[in-house]
Design a protein around this motif. Sequence first.
Motif, PDB file in Angstrom:
ATOM      1  N   THR A  35       0.827  -1.213   0.000  1.00  0.00           N
ATOM      2  CA  THR A  35       0.000   0.000   0.000  1.00  0.00           C
ATOM      3  C   THR A  35       0.861   1.263   0.000  1.00  0.00           C
ATOM      4  O   THR A  35       0.515   2.256  -0.631  1.00  0.00           O
ATOM      5  N   ALA A  36       2.005   1.213   0.723  1.00  0.00           N
ATOM      6  CA  ALA A  36       2.890   2.379   0.755  1.00  0.00           C
ATOM      7  C   ALA A  36       3.517   2.633  -0.608  1.00  0.00           C
ATOM      8  O   ALA A  36       3.588   3.784  -1.077  1.00  0.00           O
ATOM      9  N   ASN A  37       3.967   1.595  -1.270  1.00  0.00           N
ATOM     10  CA  ASN A  37       4.603   1.746  -2.582  1.00  0.00           C
ATOM     11  C   ASN A  37       3.620   2.205  -3.643  1.00  0.00           C
ATOM     12  O   ASN A  37       3.994   2.900  -4.602  1.00  0.00           O
ATOM     13  N   ASN A  38       2.365   1.808  -3.495  1.00  0.00           N
ATOM     14  CA  ASN A  38       1.339   2.186  -4.478  1.00  0.00           C
ATOM     15  C   ASN A  38       0.526   3.400  -4.049  1.00  0.00           C
ATOM     16  O   ASN A  38      -0.416   3.791  -4.741  1.00  0.00           O
ATOM     17  N   ASN A  39       0.901   3.937  -2.875  1.00  0.00           N
ATOM     18  CA  ASN A  39       0.204   5.110  -2.336  1.00  0.00           C
ATOM     19  C   ASN A  39      -1.296   4.862  -2.229  1.00  0.00           C
ATOM     20  O   ASN A  39      -2.124   5.674  -2.656  1.00  0.00           O
ATOM     21  N   GLU A  40      -1.635   3.701  -1.675  1.00  0.00           N
ATOM     22  CA  GLU A  40      -3.033   3.312  -1.523  1.00  0.00           C
ATOM     23  C   GLU A  40      -3.371   3.132  -0.048  1.00  0.00           C
ATOM     24  O   GLU A  40      -2.483   3.031   0.810  1.00  0.00           O
ATOM     25  N   SER A  41      -4.653   3.071   0.240  1.00  0.00           N
ATOM     26  CA  SER A  41      -5.121   2.805   1.599  1.00  0.00           C
ATOM     27  C   SER A  41      -5.457   1.329   1.746  1.00  0.00           C
ATOM     28  O   SER A  41      -5.775   0.644   0.760  1.00  0.00           O
ATOM     29  N   THR A  42      -5.387   0.854   2.964  1.00  0.00           N
ATOM     30  CA  THR A  42      -5.759  -0.534   3.235  1.00  0.00           C
ATOM     31  C   THR A  42      -7.266  -0.705   3.039  1.00  0.00           C
ATOM     32  O   THR A  42      -8.060   0.111   3.509  1.00  0.00           O
ATOM     33  N   THR A  43      -7.650  -1.746   2.347  1.00  0.00           N
ATOM     34  CA  THR A  43      -9.063  -2.004   2.076  1.00  0.00           C
ATOM     35  C   THR A  43      -9.565  -3.162   2.936  1.00  0.00           C
ATOM     36  O   THR A  43      -8.781  -3.874   3.567  1.00  0.00           O
ATOM     37  N   LEU A  44     -10.887  -3.352   2.920  1.00  0.00           N
ATOM     38  CA  LEU A  44     -11.479  -4.469   3.654  1.00  0.00           C
ATOM     39  C   LEU A  44     -10.989  -5.798   3.086  1.00  0.00           C
ATOM     40  O   LEU A  44     -10.808  -6.770   3.829  1.00  0.00           O
ATOM     41  N   ALA A  45     -10.730  -5.831   1.781  1.00  0.00           N
ATOM     42  CA  ALA A  45     -10.192  -7.043   1.177  1.00  0.00           C
ATOM     43  C   ALA A  45      -8.804  -7.358   1.744  1.00  0.00           C
ATOM     44  O   ALA A  45      -8.469  -8.521   1.985  1.00  0.00           O
ATOM     45  N   ASP A  46      -8.005  -6.318   1.957  1.00  0.00           N
ATOM     46  CA  ASP A  46      -6.678  -6.507   2.567  1.00  0.00           C
ATOM     47  C   ASP A  46      -6.816  -7.085   3.971  1.00  0.00           C
ATOM     48  O   ASP A  46      -6.077  -8.000   4.353  1.00  0.00           O
ATOM     49  N   ILE A  47      -7.754  -6.544   4.734  1.00  0.00           N
ATOM     50  CA  ILE A  47      -7.993  -7.036   6.097  1.00  0.00           C
ATOM     51  C   ILE A  47      -8.415  -8.497   6.051  1.00  0.00           C
ATOM     52  O   ILE A  47      -8.014  -9.310   6.893  1.00  0.00           O
ATOM     53  N   GLY A  48      -9.212  -8.843   5.037  1.00  0.00           N
ATOM     54  CA  GLY A  48      -9.652 -10.228   4.905  1.00  0.00           C
ATOM     55  C   GLY A  48      -8.491 -11.174   4.671  1.00  0.00           C
ATOM     56  O   GLY A  48      -8.443 -12.269   5.255  1.00  0.00           O
ATOM     57  N   VAL A  49      -7.537 -10.772   3.846  1.00  0.00           N
ATOM     58  CA  VAL A  49      -6.361 -11.602   3.581  1.00  0.00           C
ATOM     59  C   VAL A  49      -5.529 -11.765   4.847  1.00  0.00           C
ATOM     60  O   VAL A  49      -5.070 -12.866   5.177  1.00  0.00           O
ATOM     61  N   ILE A  50      -5.331 -10.664   5.566  1.00  0.00           N
ATOM     62  CA  ILE A  50      -4.556 -10.715   6.812  1.00  0.00           C
ATOM     63  C   ILE A  50      -5.258 -11.613   7.827  1.00  0.00           C
ATOM     64  O   ILE A  50      -4.615 -12.428   8.505  1.00  0.00           O
ATOM     65  N   SER A  51      -6.578 -11.471   7.926  1.00  0.00           N
ATOM     66  CA  SER A  51      -7.351 -12.299   8.857  1.00  0.00           C
ATOM     67  C   SER A  51      -7.208 -13.774   8.520  1.00  0.00           C
ATOM     68  O   SER A  51      -7.069 -14.622   9.412  1.00  0.00           O
ATOM     69  N   PHE A  52      -7.230 -14.085   7.228  1.00  0.00           N
ATOM     70  CA  PHE A  52      -7.112 -15.470   6.784  1.00  0.00           C
ATOM     71  C   PHE A  52      -5.732 -16.028   7.122  1.00  0.00           C
ATOM     72  O   PHE A  52      -5.603 -17.193   7.506  1.00  0.00           O
ATOM     73  N   ALA A  53      -4.702 -15.192   6.999  1.00  0.00           N
ATOM     74  CA  ALA A  53      -3.347 -15.625   7.352  1.00  0.00           C
ATOM     75  C   ALA A  53      -3.272 -15.988   8.831  1.00  0.00           C
ATOM     76  O   ALA A  53      -2.687 -17.016   9.211  1.00  0.00           O
ATOM     77  N   PHE A  54      -3.858 -15.156   9.679  1.00  0.00           N
ATOM     78  CA  PHE A  54      -3.893 -15.450  11.115  1.00  0.00           C
ATOM     79  C   PHE A  54      -4.661 -16.742  11.378  1.00  0.00           C
ATOM     80  O   PHE A  54      -4.238 -17.574  12.183  1.00  0.00           O
ATOM     81  N   ALA A  55      -5.809 -16.892  10.729  1.00  0.00           N
ATOM     82  CA  ALA A  55      -6.619 -18.084  10.941  1.00  0.00           C
ATOM     83  C   ALA A  55      -5.849 -19.341  10.575  1.00  0.00           C
ATOM     84  O   ALA A  55      -5.871 -20.347  11.308  1.00  0.00           O
TER      85      ALA A  55
END
Length: 254
Positions: A35-55
Amino acid sequence: METPSLFKRCFAEGIGTALLVLIGPGTAAFNGIITANNNESTTLADIGVISFAFAIVVMAMIYSIGRVSGCHINPAVTMALASTGHFPWKEVVPYLIAQCVGGAIGAFGIVTVLGMDGVLLGNLGATVLAPSTGYFQGIVIEAIAAFILMFVIMGIAVDSRAPKEWGGLVIGLTVGGIIMMTAGATGASFNPARTFGPYIVDSLLGGNINWIQFPIYVIGPIIGAMAAAFTYNYIVGTRELPLANETIHNEVAK
């Protein structure tokens, strides 16, 4: 089956917590770099991927080391079990040390994989309050998250009547769901060791860490987890649950 020594159980807790931090916060750090390199904000889809990694990693650790140490990999869980008699107090400090050391090792692992970008751009996946989240509110949110997790642990892993073979799946998915709900407000730690690892390593390597917020991720999870353990005991009755020695034996025998 003979119960593993305290050293072996602590060693397992350290490994489990290290891998939790490497995979969970590591995924969050990688997302931060993107997100920093692309100058973007974190999206709900990003949170979903992170959540899945934790799970995924929580499930893997439960099925890997659950029979050895009980797979607490969270100081709040250890203290909650001890506070309700399901884990011996004399073993709490060794477990907490192993978990915190494991958290730091896992954070160093993130640096190994992502390099200094993981520190400077990804912040090693360190938890932080959203600008709109107040300090006390953060404690309450972390307490709620830990309450949910611990209540599920009591029901699926501690209660002898529960189908233990489903424990890893149920707990892992619960962790993922909690993160989806609370990541935006507090970063969704509900695990002091998970926060400690990235905080200490990020600080050592020149990252930007606000240690004033650290107590939020200690006080909230411990209060929430203890409240859940006592609540579950009250609902089902303490005589329906195993005591400390029985809990250890049951975890080892799985």
